[in-house]
Write a protein that holds these residues in place. Structure first.
Motif, PDB file in Angstrom:
ATOM      1  N   VAL A   8       0.631  -1.443  -0.335  1.00 38.42           N
ATOM      2  CA  VAL A   8       0.245   0.087   0.311  1.00 38.42           C
ATOM      3  C   VAL A   8       1.090   1.273   0.085  1.00 38.42           C
ATOM      4  O   VAL A   8       1.911   1.444   0.616  1.00 38.42           O
ATOM      5  N   ARG A  15      -4.753   6.246  -2.235  1.00 43.11           N
ATOM      6  CA  ARG A  15      -4.157   5.373  -2.283  1.00 43.11           C
ATOM      7  C   ARG A  15      -3.709   4.248  -3.758  1.00 43.11           C
ATOM      8  O   ARG A  15      -5.085   3.624  -4.611  1.00 43.11           O
ATOM      9  N   ILE A  17      -2.670  -0.136  -4.110  1.00 42.95           N
ATOM     10  CA  ILE A  17      -2.456  -0.077  -3.900  1.00 42.95           C
ATOM     11  C   ILE A  17      -2.059  -1.768  -4.530  1.00 42.95           C
ATOM     12  O   ILE A  17      -2.909  -2.142  -5.523  1.00 42.95           O
ATOM     13  N   ALA A  39      -6.177  -3.962   3.425  1.00 42.22           N
ATOM     14  CA  ALA A  39      -5.696  -3.364   2.452  1.00 42.22           C
ATOM     15  C   ALA A  39      -7.095  -2.265   1.902  1.00 42.22           C
ATOM     16  O   ALA A  39      -7.466  -0.992   1.734  1.00 42.22           O
ATOM     17  N   ALA A  43      -8.219   1.487   3.746  1.00 43.73           N
ATOM     18  CA  ALA A  43      -8.767   2.970   2.514  1.00 43.73           C
ATOM     19  C   ALA A  43     -10.193   3.681   2.797  1.00 43.73           C
ATOM     20  O   ALA A  43     -10.325   4.548   2.574  1.00 43.73           O
ATOM     21  N   LEU A  52      -8.657   5.278  -5.605  1.00 43.48           N
ATOM     22  CA  LEU A  52      -7.737   3.840  -5.353  1.00 43.48           C
ATOM     23  C   LEU A  52      -7.607   3.497  -6.601  1.00 43.48           C
ATOM     24  O   LEU A  52      -8.260   3.761  -7.838  1.00 43.48           O
TER      25      LEU A  52
END
Length: 265
Positions: A8, A15, A17, A39, A43, A52
């Motif tokens: 991450v 973010r 991942i 994860a 988030a 994301l």
């Protein structure tokens, strides 16, 4: 050995991942399933996360299920694949479709089996030109899962979905773009730059409104026109009560760039 099956990275309001089993083409095992859900939960719990990116480490996005990770029961009976789907893949796809912010998938290299369908469960899919999408299930006597039988016909139509599922032929990134399976094919070396740029942009936009767009489009195929008109009314009412709608109107009237916060109220 990799430190973690999922990596991450946190940006400003977004973010990344990264599936992190590159030696296995990021094929899913139990540990990666758990790490990915953790994860995603983290988030979702972060009020500052408004977009994301999901991608894969190494030369592929995800080869689907790691078949070596499926254990035979002691009496020699075949494994219950439905239990695997119920415990791992279905919750993952449901989570991706319900996140309170937009998702971008950056597909590098192969996306096969469940890996292809998890990529397609994201809101916007970018793929490097070397990427390939393969509904590999029929090669081992299975059906597409992870939402594939729902997603594919909506994206490419029944005829193409049927052939892709039965023949398990690879689809190049450029063909996937031409067929409407993904948003865009980009040069491999620009894939992550484009994905991060897109996430950074989405993280500045009216987050609630973007998620309501997802809800409306997801419902459209099974609704009558009247049902969809009613849903549009209800979702527009919800969107119109957000601070971002008020800010968007103010910014338009004042001829300036809006400063959206993503807050519900």
């Amino acid at each position: 050995m990799n430190e973690t099956p999922v990596r991450v990275d946190v940006g400003q309001g977004w973010r990344i991942i990264t599936l992190n089993r590159p030696d296995k083409l990021n094929a899913f095992n139990e540990a990666m399933h758990r790490a990915l859900m953790e994860a995603l939960d983290a988030a979702e719990a972060d009020p500052d996360c408004r977009a994301l990116v999901l991608t894969g480490a190494g030369r592929g996005f995800c080869a689907g299920q790691d078949l070596g990770d499926r254990m035979q029961v002691e009496d020699g009976e075949p494994p219950d694949l439905g239990a695997t789907i119920e415990a791992a893949y279905n919750p993952l796809v449901r989570k991706l479709r319900a996140l309170p912010f937009p998702t971008v998938c950056a597909v590098n290299g192969v996306a096969a089996g469940a890996g292809a369908n998890i990529a397609l469960a994201c809101d916007i899919v970018l793929a490097g030109r070397s990427a390939k999408f393969i509904q590999a299930f029929a090669r081992i006597g299975l059906i597409p899962d992870s939402g594939g039988t729902w997603t594919l016909p909506r994206l490419v139509g029944r005829a193409r979905a049927m052939a892709l599922a039965m023949l398990a032929e690879p689809v190049s990134a450029e063909r996937a773009e031409a067929w409407g399976m993904i948003w865009k094919a980009v040069d491999d070396e620009r894939l992550m730059e484009e994905a991060q740029k897109l996430a950074a942009y989405l993280a500045t936009q009216p987050t609630v409104g973007l998620v309501l767009i997802r809800r409306a489009l997801d419902a459209s195929n099974t609704h009558t026109l009247d049902q969809q008109l009613d849903l549009e009314r209800d979702l527009q009412r919800e969107a119109g009560r957000t601070p971002d709608y008020a800010e968007g109107v103010r910014a338009f009237m004042e001829k300036r760039t809006p400063r959206f916060t993503g807050r519900r109220a």
